[in-house]
Scaffold this motif. Structure first.
Motif, PDB file in Angstrom:
ATOM      1  N   ASP A 282       0.831  -1.207   0.000  1.00  0.00           N
ATOM      2  CA  ASP A 282       0.000   0.000   0.000  1.00  0.00           C
ATOM      3  C   ASP A 282       0.867   1.259   0.000  1.00  0.00           C
ATOM      4  O   ASP A 282       0.628   2.194  -0.767  1.00  0.00           O
ATOM      5  CB  ASP A 282      -0.929   0.014   1.223  1.00  0.00           C
ATOM      6  CG  ASP A 282      -2.094  -0.948   1.089  1.00  0.00           C
ATOM      7  OD1 ASP A 282      -2.285  -1.510  -0.005  1.00  0.00           O
ATOM      8  OD2 ASP A 282      -2.817  -1.131   2.082  1.00  0.00           O
ATOM      9  N   ASN A 283       1.872   1.290   0.857  1.00  0.00           N
ATOM     10  CA  ASN A 283       2.742   2.466   0.962  1.00  0.00           C
ATOM     11  C   ASN A 283       3.433   2.771  -0.363  1.00  0.00           C
ATOM     12  O   ASN A 283       3.500   3.927  -0.793  1.00  0.00           O
ATOM     13  CB  ASN A 283       3.793   2.259   2.047  1.00  0.00           C
ATOM     14  CG  ASN A 283       3.203   2.251   3.447  1.00  0.00           C
ATOM     15  OD1 ASN A 283       2.080   2.704   3.663  1.00  0.00           O
ATOM     16  ND2 ASN A 283       3.941   1.725   4.398  1.00  0.00           N
ATOM     17  N   CYS A 284       3.966   1.728  -0.995  1.00  0.00           N
ATOM     18  CA  CYS A 284       4.663   1.920  -2.270  1.00  0.00           C
ATOM     19  C   CYS A 284       3.708   2.403  -3.355  1.00  0.00           C
ATOM     20  O   CYS A 284       4.038   3.312  -4.137  1.00  0.00           O
ATOM     21  CB  CYS A 284       5.334   0.620  -2.712  1.00  0.00           C
ATOM     22  SG  CYS A 284       6.771   0.147  -1.727  1.00  0.00           S
ATOM     23  N   ALA A 285       2.530   1.807  -3.413  1.00  0.00           N
ATOM     24  CA  ALA A 285       1.562   2.180  -4.444  1.00  0.00           C
ATOM     25  C   ALA A 285       1.092   3.613  -4.269  1.00  0.00           C
ATOM     26  O   ALA A 285       0.983   4.372  -5.243  1.00  0.00           O
ATOM     27  CB  ALA A 285       0.373   1.222  -4.415  1.00  0.00           C
ATOM     28  N   VAL A 286       0.814   4.003  -3.035  1.00  0.00           N
ATOM     29  CA  VAL A 286       0.361   5.372  -2.767  1.00  0.00           C
ATOM     30  C   VAL A 286       1.460   6.371  -3.133  1.00  0.00           C
ATOM     31  O   VAL A 286       1.213   7.389  -3.792  1.00  0.00           O
ATOM     32  CB  VAL A 286      -0.041   5.529  -1.289  1.00  0.00           C
ATOM     33  CG1 VAL A 286      -0.203   7.001  -0.922  1.00  0.00           C
ATOM     34  CG2 VAL A 286      -1.330   4.770  -1.009  1.00  0.00           C
ATOM     35  N   MET A 287       2.684   6.068  -2.709  1.00  0.00           N
ATOM     36  CA  MET A 287       3.788   6.998  -2.936  1.00  0.00           C
ATOM     37  C   MET A 287       4.060   7.192  -4.427  1.00  0.00           C
ATOM     38  O   MET A 287       4.198   8.324  -4.912  1.00  0.00           O
ATOM     39  CB  MET A 287       5.045   6.474  -2.234  1.00  0.00           C
ATOM     40  CG  MET A 287       6.228   7.407  -2.282  1.00  0.00           C
ATOM     41  SD  MET A 287       7.571   6.754  -1.236  1.00  0.00           S
ATOM     42  CE  MET A 287       8.852   7.984  -1.547  1.00  0.00           C
ATOM     43  N   VAL A 288       4.112   6.102  -5.184  1.00  0.00           N
ATOM     44  CA  VAL A 288       4.439   6.235  -6.605  1.00  0.00           C
ATOM     45  C   VAL A 288       3.289   6.863  -7.380  1.00  0.00           C
ATOM     46  O   VAL A 288       3.500   7.633  -8.324  1.00  0.00           O
ATOM     47  CB  VAL A 288       4.851   4.874  -7.209  1.00  0.00           C
ATOM     48  CG1 VAL A 288       3.654   3.959  -7.436  1.00  0.00           C
ATOM     49  CG2 VAL A 288       5.609   5.081  -8.515  1.00  0.00           C
ATOM     50  N   ALA A 289       2.053   6.580  -6.993  1.00  0.00           N
ATOM     51  CA  ALA A 289       0.908   7.192  -7.663  1.00  0.00           C
ATOM     52  C   ALA A 289       0.918   8.704  -7.472  1.00  0.00           C
ATOM     53  O   ALA A 289       0.656   9.472  -8.412  1.00  0.00           O
ATOM     54  CB  ALA A 289      -0.396   6.597  -7.143  1.00  0.00           C
ATOM     55  N   GLU A 290       1.222   9.149  -6.257  1.00  0.00           N
ATOM     56  CA  GLU A 290       1.264  10.586  -5.990  1.00  0.00           C
ATOM     57  C   GLU A 290       2.415  11.255  -6.734  1.00  0.00           C
ATOM     58  O   GLU A 290       2.289  12.393  -7.209  1.00  0.00           O
ATOM     59  CB  GLU A 290       1.371  10.824  -4.486  1.00  0.00           C
ATOM     60  CG  GLU A 290       0.092  10.441  -3.741  1.00  0.00           C
ATOM     61  CD  GLU A 290       0.177  10.685  -2.251  1.00  0.00           C
ATOM     62  OE1 GLU A 290       1.304  10.854  -1.731  1.00  0.00           O
ATOM     63  OE2 GLU A 290      -0.895  10.706  -1.608  1.00  0.00           O
ATOM     64  N   GLN A 291       3.549  10.554  -6.858  1.00  0.00           N
ATOM     65  CA  GLN A 291       4.679  11.110  -7.614  1.00  0.00           C
ATOM     66  C   GLN A 291       4.328  11.264  -9.087  1.00  0.00           C
ATOM     67  O   GLN A 291       4.616  12.304  -9.700  1.00  0.00           O
ATOM     68  CB  GLN A 291       5.901  10.205  -7.453  1.00  0.00           C
ATOM     69  CG  GLN A 291       6.511  10.244  -6.059  1.00  0.00           C
ATOM     70  CD  GLN A 291       7.479   9.101  -5.812  1.00  0.00           C
ATOM     71  OE1 GLN A 291       7.955   8.934  -4.708  1.00  0.00           O
ATOM     72  NE2 GLN A 291       7.757   8.287  -6.813  1.00  0.00           N
ATOM     73  N   LEU A 292       3.746  10.226  -9.674  1.00  0.00           N
ATOM     74  CA  LEU A 292       3.363  10.295 -11.084  1.00  0.00           C
ATOM     75  C   LEU A 292       2.330  11.398 -11.312  1.00  0.00           C
ATOM     76  O   LEU A 292       2.421  12.160 -12.281  1.00  0.00           O
ATOM     77  CB  LEU A 292       2.795   8.954 -11.544  1.00  0.00           C
ATOM     78  CG  LEU A 292       3.792   7.825 -11.822  1.00  0.00           C
ATOM     79  CD1 LEU A 292       3.049   6.575 -12.259  1.00  0.00           C
ATOM     80  CD2 LEU A 292       4.800   8.234 -12.884  1.00  0.00           C
ATOM     81  N   ARG A 293       1.367  11.476 -10.418  1.00  0.00           N
ATOM     82  CA  ARG A 293       0.317  12.487 -10.573  1.00  0.00           C
ATOM     83  C   ARG A 293       0.903  13.894 -10.512  1.00  0.00           C
ATOM     84  O   ARG A 293       0.562  14.758 -11.328  1.00  0.00           O
ATOM     85  CB  ARG A 293      -0.745  12.287  -9.494  1.00  0.00           C
ATOM     86  CG  ARG A 293      -1.909  13.251  -9.621  1.00  0.00           C
ATOM     87  CD  ARG A 293      -2.985  12.997  -8.591  1.00  0.00           C
ATOM     88  NE  ARG A 293      -4.035  14.005  -8.709  1.00  0.00           N
ATOM     89  CZ  ARG A 293      -5.086  14.081  -7.901  1.00  0.00           C
ATOM     90  NH1 ARG A 293      -5.231  13.209  -6.914  1.00  0.00           N
ATOM     91  NH2 ARG A 293      -5.992  15.033  -8.068  1.00  0.00           N
ATOM     92  N   ASP A 294       1.786  14.140  -9.560  1.00  0.00           N
ATOM     93  CA  ASP A 294       2.371  15.473  -9.422  1.00  0.00           C
ATOM     94  C   ASP A 294       3.222  15.829 -10.634  1.00  0.00           C
ATOM     95  O   ASP A 294       3.271  16.988 -11.065  1.00  0.00           O
ATOM     96  CB  ASP A 294       3.202  15.547  -8.142  1.00  0.00           C
ATOM     97  CG  ASP A 294       3.449  16.980  -7.680  1.00  0.00           C
ATOM     98  OD1 ASP A 294       2.717  17.889  -8.122  1.00  0.00           O
ATOM     99  OD2 ASP A 294       4.362  17.183  -6.852  1.00  0.00           O
ATOM    100  N   TYR A 295       3.887  14.832 -11.195  1.00  0.00           N
ATOM    101  CA  TYR A 295       4.713  15.090 -12.378  1.00  0.00           C
ATOM    102  C   TYR A 295       3.843  15.357 -13.603  1.00  0.00           C
ATOM    103  O   TYR A 295       4.088  16.310 -14.356  1.00  0.00           O
ATOM    104  CB  TYR A 295       5.642  13.912 -12.645  1.00  0.00           C
ATOM    105  CG  TYR A 295       6.535  14.136 -13.850  1.00  0.00           C
ATOM    106  CD1 TYR A 295       7.541  15.099 -13.822  1.00  0.00           C
ATOM    107  CD2 TYR A 295       6.368  13.398 -15.021  1.00  0.00           C
ATOM    108  CE1 TYR A 295       8.353  15.326 -14.930  1.00  0.00           C
ATOM    109  CE2 TYR A 295       7.173  13.614 -16.126  1.00  0.00           C
ATOM    110  CZ  TYR A 295       8.166  14.577 -16.075  1.00  0.00           C
ATOM    111  OH  TYR A 295       8.959  14.810 -17.172  1.00  0.00           O
ATOM    112  N   LEU A 296       2.835  14.523 -13.815  1.00  0.00           N
ATOM    113  CA  LEU A 296       1.991  14.686 -14.994  1.00  0.00           C
ATOM    114  C   LEU A 296       1.192  15.981 -14.935  1.00  0.00           C
ATOM    115  O   LEU A 296       1.034  16.673 -15.936  1.00  0.00           O
ATOM    116  CB  LEU A 296       1.050  13.492 -15.135  1.00  0.00           C
ATOM    117  CG  LEU A 296       1.701  12.154 -15.480  1.00  0.00           C
ATOM    118  CD1 LEU A 296       0.672  11.041 -15.460  1.00  0.00           C
ATOM    119  CD2 LEU A 296       2.397  12.212 -16.830  1.00  0.00           C
TER     120      LEU A 296
END
Length: 394
Positions: A282-296
């Motif tokens: 869960d932690n990894c999925a949340v963190m990477v999703a937020e990173q991708l979203r902020d970048y896009l």
């Protein structure tokens, strides 16, 4: 609408951070803006030209062609620290299992035959073979003091162990997190010479491949316990098995099975369980999703393995994100095009890392398509994107 292609099953907690009104997420998708994966191997040739970012729900990026993607101007994100507690707990379990010969004792019990009286007699006669050692007062050597290494070091101190650590690239933030009495070593060899148990927490690179080889094992304390829950290839398996057969090592615990390792009685090998907890996934999925979203959405870069860290808060203007080769006069050319279009720069931030640079620019109005095309056509520019703020519902 942003399109995200998934190459592995990603925890729902992470996917929920990508709102459906603005993100299409699927394993089969045409012209994705980003790829989201865990351990699936990714070949550069298989990455569509539409992809701007790749997100790894985990710390290692060995399965991603980072160099090739960097040359294309594709950001690669990972999630350092998100699974640190899960790995720390597994390392501690292996430390206890290895020091007390638990796995060997379990195999012994599983092989017992006869009635209860016969089993009891066999236990009393055989248990001497599994005498281990206690951890308090022993020295643990930690090679690599990142998110996981620091947690392991501190936990070992709580168990009463002395701890010596080595990491030539330790950050100030990580150093502050260490218990005050964790000793600093000046080399890998110093750690190996002083430690009763050694645990490895470094990425796999050309510099760390076979970091622990036959020569280094000869420099370890006689009867030391070696643990590798970092990456396959950091330890020379053949050298470890030879040292076990010679009686130089007490045992070897790792997370990377092969036929030779699983057949050796003094090896405890697990099926790559380091980050296999619901919490870590869960932690990894949340963190990477937020990173991708902020970048896009905003062009911001955090925890990228190939792009510079760059974060520019939104101030209400229209944003342009430019990724380019790190060469002279790029900012000058970009500014000239914006001036020609009559765009006033409200805020601008430029950061570089080795061969790549990122520039975020907020201007007073939306960038015309022809200006964006001119920016993208500058020699050395990998991508130029106009990032309009998403509706508040997002």
């Amino acid at each position: 609408m942003f399109r995200i292609q998934t190459l592995n099953q990603i925890a729902v907690a992470g996917l929920e951070r990508l709102p459906r009104e603005h993100y299409e997420v699927a394993s089969e998708i045409v012209h994705p803006d980003a790829i989201l994966l865990r351990s699936a191997p990714l070949q550069a040739a298989a990455v569509p030209s539409s992809v701007r970012a790749v997100g790894r729900a985990g710390a290692g990026t060995n399965n991603i062609p980072v160099t090739a993607l960097t040359a294309r101007g594709v950001a690669v994100f990972n999630t350092p620290g998100a699974n640190a507690n899960a790995v720390k707990e597994l390392v501690l379990a292996a430390l206890l299992i290895g020091s007390r010969n638990i796995a060997q004792a379990l195999r012994f019990v599983e092989g017992l035959d006869g009635d209860d009286a016969a089993i009891q007699q066999a236990v009393e006669q055989g248990k001497r073979a599994f005498v281990g050692f206690e951890l308090p007062g022993r020295t643990l050597g930690v090679i690599g003091l990142g998110a996981i290494g620091v947690k392991v070091a501190n936990a070992a101190r709580a168990l009463g162990m002395r701890v010596i650590g080595y990491d030539p690239t330790i950050t100030v933030a990580r150093a502050w997190q260490l218990e005050h009495d964790v000793e600093a070593a000046h080399s890998v060899d110093e750690v190996l010479a002083r430690a009763d148990c050694v645990t490895l927490h470094v990425p796999l690179t050309e510099d760390t491949r076979h970091l622990i080889d036959a020569t280094r094992i000869r420099g370890m304390r006689h009867g030391a316990l070696l643990l590798n829950f970092s990456r396959r290839g950091i330890v020379d398996d053949a050298a470890v098995l030879a040292a076990l057969d010679e009686g130089r090592l007490h045992g070897y615990c790792c997370d990377f099975p092969n036929n030779q390792l699983k057949a050796h009685p003094q090896v405890v090998v697990l099926p790559h369980l380091g980050a296999s907890t619901r919490e870590a996934e869960d932690n990894c999925a949340v963190m990477v999703a937020e990173q991708l979203r902020d970048y896009l959405e905003n062009g911001n870069v955090t925890h990228s393995v190939n792009f510079p860290e760059i974060v520019l808060p939104r101030n209400g203007g229209a944003r342009i994100s430019i990724v380019n080769n790190n060469v002279p006069n790029m900012v000058g050319q970009i500014s000239t095009h914006l001036g020609t279009a009559g765009l006033n720069i409200l805020d601008m931030l430029n950061r570089s890392r080795e061969t790549i640079a990122v520039t975020l620019i907020d201007v007073d109005r939306r960038c015309p398509p022809e200006t964006l095309a001119a920016l993208a056509a500058i020699d050395g520019v990998c991508s130029a994107r106009a990032l309009d703020p998403l509706p508040e519902a997002c």
